[in-house]
Design a protein around this motif. Structure first.
Motif, mmCIF file in Angstrom:
data_model
loop_
_atom_site.group_PDB
_atom_site.id
_atom_site.type_symbol
_atom_site.label_atom_id
_atom_site.label_comp_id
_atom_site.label_asym_id
_atom_site.label_seq_id
_atom_site.Cartn_x
_atom_site.Cartn_y
_atom_site.Cartn_z
ATOM 1 N N LEU A 82 0.825 -1.202 0.000
ATOM 2 C CA LEU A 82 0.000 0.000 0.000
ATOM 3 C C LEU A 82 0.861 1.254 0.000
ATOM 4 O O LEU A 82 0.579 2.211 -0.717
ATOM 5 N N SER A 83 1.939 1.282 0.770
ATOM 6 C CA SER A 83 2.846 2.438 0.777
ATOM 7 C C SER A 83 3.458 2.652 -0.591
ATOM 8 O O SER A 83 3.603 3.782 -1.050
ATOM 9 N N VAL A 107 -15.328 3.382 1.750
ATOM 10 C CA VAL A 107 -15.043 4.640 2.439
ATOM 11 C C VAL A 107 -15.663 4.558 3.827
ATOM 12 O O VAL A 107 -16.877 4.416 3.966
ATOM 13 N N VAL A 108 -14.830 4.623 4.855
ATOM 14 C CA VAL A 108 -15.299 4.532 6.235
ATOM 15 C C VAL A 108 -15.676 5.924 6.753
ATOM 16 O O VAL A 108 -16.722 6.114 7.355
ATOM 17 N N LEU A 124 -7.341 12.838 4.364
ATOM 18 C CA LEU A 124 -8.508 13.228 3.569
ATOM 19 C C LEU A 124 -9.705 12.336 3.872
ATOM 20 O O LEU A 124 -10.819 12.812 4.019
ATOM 21 N N LEU A 125 -9.439 11.022 3.946
ATOM 22 C CA LEU A 125 -10.505 10.074 4.237
ATOM 23 C C LEU A 125 -9.902 8.756 4.698
ATOM 24 O O LEU A 125 -8.698 8.540 4.570
ATOM 25 N N ILE A 126 -10.736 7.911 5.249
ATOM 26 C CA ILE A 126 -10.330 6.572 5.682
ATOM 27 C C ILE A 126 -10.976 5.579 4.726
ATOM 28 O O ILE A 126 -12.194 5.580 4.550
ATOM 29 N N LEU A 127 -10.135 4.756 4.095
ATOM 30 C CA LEU A 127 -10.599 3.745 3.153
ATOM 31 C C LEU A 127 -10.260 2.369 3.726
ATOM 32 O O LEU A 127 -9.109 2.092 4.040
ATOM 33 N N GLU A 128 -11.277 1.531 3.892
ATOM 34 C CA GLU A 128 -11.042 0.162 4.361
ATOM 35 C C GLU A 128 -10.750 -0.710 3.142
ATOM 36 O O GLU A 128 -11.557 -0.809 2.222
ATOM 37 N N ALA A 129 -9.551 -1.288 3.127
ATOM 38 C CA ALA A 129 -9.142 -2.154 2.024
ATOM 39 C C ALA A 129 -8.268 -3.252 2.600
ATOM 40 O O ALA A 129 -7.477 -3.010 3.507
ATOM 41 N N MET A 130 -8.391 -4.463 2.089
ATOM 42 C CA MET A 130 -7.606 -5.604 2.565
ATOM 43 C C MET A 130 -7.751 -5.790 4.077
ATOM 44 O O MET A 130 -6.790 -6.059 4.779
ATOM 45 N N LYS A 131 -8.974 -5.574 4.584
ATOM 46 C CA LYS A 131 -9.311 -5.746 6.004
ATOM 47 C C LYS A 131 -8.554 -4.772 6.912
ATOM 48 O O LYS A 131 -8.394 -5.017 8.099
ATOM 49 N N MET A 132 -8.062 -3.668 6.342
ATOM 50 C CA MET A 132 -7.346 -2.666 7.136
ATOM 51 C C MET A 132 -7.912 -1.294 6.810
ATOM 52 O O MET A 132 -8.296 -1.026 5.673
ATOM 53 N N GLU A 133 -7.953 -0.416 7.816
ATOM 54 C CA GLU A 133 -8.359 0.956 7.579
ATOM 55 C C GLU A 133 -7.109 1.752 7.213
ATOM 56 O O GLU A 133 -6.118 1.744 7.948
ATOM 57 N N ASN A 134 -7.159 2.429 6.055
ATOM 58 C CA ASN A 134 -6.021 3.178 5.549
ATOM 59 C C ASN A 134 -6.388 4.640 5.419
ATOM 60 O O ASN A 134 -7.401 4.974 4.798
ATOM 61 N N GLU A 135 -5.562 5.510 6.003
ATOM 62 C CA GLU A 135 -5.798 6.936 5.863
ATOM 63 C C GLU A 135 -5.229 7.388 4.523
ATOM 64 O O GLU A 135 -4.046 7.219 4.259
ATOM 65 N N ILE A 136 -6.084 7.960 3.692
ATOM 66 C CA ILE A 136 -5.645 8.506 2.408
ATOM 67 C C ILE A 136 -5.270 9.951 2.672
ATOM 68 O O ILE A 136 -6.077 10.736 3.184
#
Length: 165
Positions: A82-83, A107-108, A124-136
């Protein structure tokens, strides 16, 4: 946890799982059970599932790992997928413009509003992907011109999320 290791321009997929008191590590297509014990600030003891044991020196600077093992020195860059995608997305955007979803997800939470001024790295937003919450995060300073998503919405990889002008 999945990673991509780069050494001398060659990439290798790596996966690490907790396994008892040690780890189960996948290097490419091969799985190895490993025990690692710290033996000082940089010294570690590494024991493989076949009984072989090694002393290694490990020093980390960001994503770069310097490893000395048996008289050999190796430098490996280790990043999570992801990084790597975030970095490529920021480079492709040229620092501003449309922020896109790097992978499918939900989008969480939306952390900004249209008209907000944001600094590079701001959430900007929190996106849940691959069972993880990721801050965009914002790839550059700017103003949020448009929000293309709302909480609870599912998006495909490459979908427009936010426009920063």
């Amino acid at each position: 946890m999945k990673f991509v290791a780069t050494h001398d321009g060659h990439e290798l997929d790596v996966e690490v799982q907790r396994h008892g008191s040690g780890y189960r590590v996948r290097l490419g297509d091969r799985w190895i059970d490993v025990d690692v014990v710290a033996a000082g600030n940089y010294m570690q003891s590494l024991r493989l599932d076949d009984g072989r044991q090694y002393a290694l020196i490990h020093h980390r600077e960001g994503t770069t790992h310097h490893i000395s093992l048996g008289g050999s020195n190796v430098t490996v860059d280790i990043q999570d997928p992801l990084s790597r995608m975030r970095r490529r997305s920021t480079e492709d955007m040229g620092g501003s413009g449309i922020v896109k979803a790097l992978m499918p997800g939900r989008v969480v939470r939306v952390l900004v509003n249209k008209g907000d001024t944001v600094r590079k790295g701001a959430g900007l937003l929190i996106l849940e992907a691959m069972k993880m919450e990721n801050e965009i995060q914002a790839p550059a300073d700017g103003v949020v011109d448009e929000l293309f998503v709302q909480p609870g919405q599912t998006v495909e990889g490459g979908a427009d999320l936010v426009h920063i002008g």
